[in-house]
Design a protein around this motif. Structure first.
Motif, PDB file in Angstrom:
ATOM      1  N   CYS A   1     -60.550 -44.990   7.507  1.00  0.00           N
ATOM      2  CA  CYS A   1     -59.947 -45.557   8.708  1.00  0.00           C
ATOM      3  C   CYS A   1     -60.491 -46.948   8.969  1.00  0.00           C
ATOM      4  N   GLU A   2     -59.673 -47.760   9.611  1.00  0.00           N
ATOM      5  CA  GLU A   2     -60.143 -49.062  10.070  1.00  0.00           C
ATOM      6  C   GLU A   2     -60.494 -48.928  11.552  1.00  0.00           C
ATOM      7  N   VAL A   3     -61.737 -49.271  11.864  1.00  0.00           N
ATOM      8  CA  VAL A   3     -62.238 -49.231  13.237  1.00  0.00           C
ATOM      9  C   VAL A   3     -62.935 -50.562  13.487  1.00  0.00           C
ATOM     10  N   ASP A   4     -62.440 -51.321  14.444  1.00  0.00           N
ATOM     11  CA  ASP A   4     -63.050 -52.611  14.791  1.00  0.00           C
ATOM     12  C   ASP A   4     -63.249 -53.503  13.568  1.00  0.00           C
ATOM     13  N   ASN A   5     -62.206 -53.657  12.758  1.00  0.00           N
ATOM     14  CA  ASN A   5     -62.209 -54.521  11.577  1.00  0.00           C
ATOM     15  C   ASN A   5     -63.203 -54.108  10.495  1.00  0.00           C
ATOM     16  N   THR A   6     -63.592 -52.849  10.467  1.00  0.00           N
ATOM     17  CA  THR A   6     -64.417 -52.305   9.388  1.00  0.00           C
ATOM     18  C   THR A   6     -63.816 -50.976   8.940  1.00  0.00           C
ATOM     19  N   TYR A   7     -64.072 -50.615   7.692  1.00  0.00           N
ATOM     20  CA  TYR A   7     -63.624 -49.323   7.191  1.00  0.00           C
ATOM     21  C   TYR A   7     -64.703 -48.290   7.438  1.00  0.00           C
ATOM     22  N   THR A   8     -64.288 -47.106   7.879  1.00  0.00           N
ATOM     23  CA  THR A   8     -65.194 -45.978   8.021  1.00  0.00           C
ATOM     24  C   THR A   8     -64.666 -44.843   7.157  1.00  0.00           C
ATOM     25  N   PHE A   9     -65.565 -44.025   6.690  1.00  0.00           N
ATOM     26  CA  PHE A   9     -65.219 -42.856   5.888  1.00  0.00           C
ATOM     27  C   PHE A   9     -65.660 -41.632   6.667  1.00  0.00           C
ATOM     28  N   ASN A  10     -64.724 -40.750   6.940  1.00  0.00           N
ATOM     29  CA  ASN A  10     -64.985 -39.559   7.743  1.00  0.00           C
ATOM     30  C   ASN A  10     -64.529 -38.346   6.964  1.00  0.00           C
ATOM     31  N   GLU A  11     -65.221 -37.211   7.172  1.00  0.00           N
ATOM     32  CA  GLU A  11     -64.886 -36.010   6.434  1.00  0.00           C
ATOM     33  C   GLU A  11     -64.655 -34.839   7.378  1.00  0.00           C
ATOM     34  N   ALA A  12     -63.884 -33.883   6.890  1.00  0.00           N
ATOM     35  CA  ALA A  12     -63.617 -32.654   7.635  1.00  0.00           C
ATOM     36  C   ALA A  12     -63.279 -31.563   6.629  1.00  0.00           C
ATOM     37  N   GLU A  13     -63.431 -30.328   7.062  1.00  0.00           N
ATOM     38  CA  GLU A  13     -62.986 -29.209   6.239  1.00  0.00           C
ATOM     39  C   GLU A  13     -61.472 -29.317   6.101  1.00  0.00           C
ATOM     40  N   ILE A  14     -60.929 -28.757   5.055  1.00  0.00           N
ATOM     41  CA  ILE A  14     -59.518 -28.945   4.712  1.00  0.00           C
ATOM     42  C   ILE A  14     -58.557 -28.573   5.836  1.00  0.00           C
ATOM     43  N   ASN A  15     -58.833 -27.541   6.619  1.00  0.00           N
ATOM     44  CA  ASN A  15     -57.919 -27.116   7.687  1.00  0.00           C
ATOM     45  C   ASN A  15     -58.409 -27.505   9.070  1.00  0.00           C
ATOM     46  N   SER A  16     -59.243 -28.519   9.166  1.00  0.00           N
ATOM     47  CA  SER A  16     -59.840 -28.907  10.438  1.00  0.00           C
ATOM     48  C   SER A  16     -59.466 -30.346  10.800  1.00  0.00           C
ATOM     49  N   THR A  17     -59.557 -30.654  12.072  1.00  0.00           N
ATOM     50  CA  THR A  17     -59.418 -32.037  12.537  1.00  0.00           C
ATOM     51  C   THR A  17     -60.708 -32.494  13.204  1.00  0.00           C
TER      52      THR A  17
END
Length: 75
Positions: free
Chosen positions: A43-59
């Motif tokens: 995701c782009e957040v405040d002009n930077t890329y972030t990498f976020n993870e979640a379990e396959i069926n989760s938000t």
């Protein structure tokens, strides 16, 4: 995690959507990569890329603890 990098599939169908990440932070979705058990979103957040993870069926997104090389090569 033998050959885990070969399992990551890129999904850009939702590119551009705003999604809620952690602590009420919102980001613009660039891509989601999925394997059998979890997903990593870029995701782009405040002009930077972030990498976020979640379990396959989760938000329930949290900051990724690692980013497989295969994901970085396919951005």
């Amino acid at each position: 995690m033998e050959n885990e990098s070969n399992k990551w599939m890129k999904d850009t169908g939702a590119k551009g959507l705003k999604i809620r990440l952690h602590n009420n932070v919102y980001g613009t979705l660039i891509a989601i990569f999925r394997n059998d058990t979890k997903k990593i979103c870029v995701c782009e957040v405040d002009n930077t890329y972030t990498f976020n993870e979640a379990e396959i069926n989760s938000t329930d997104w949290k900051l990724a603890t690692y980013i497989p090389v295969e994901i970085l090569k396919n951005l």
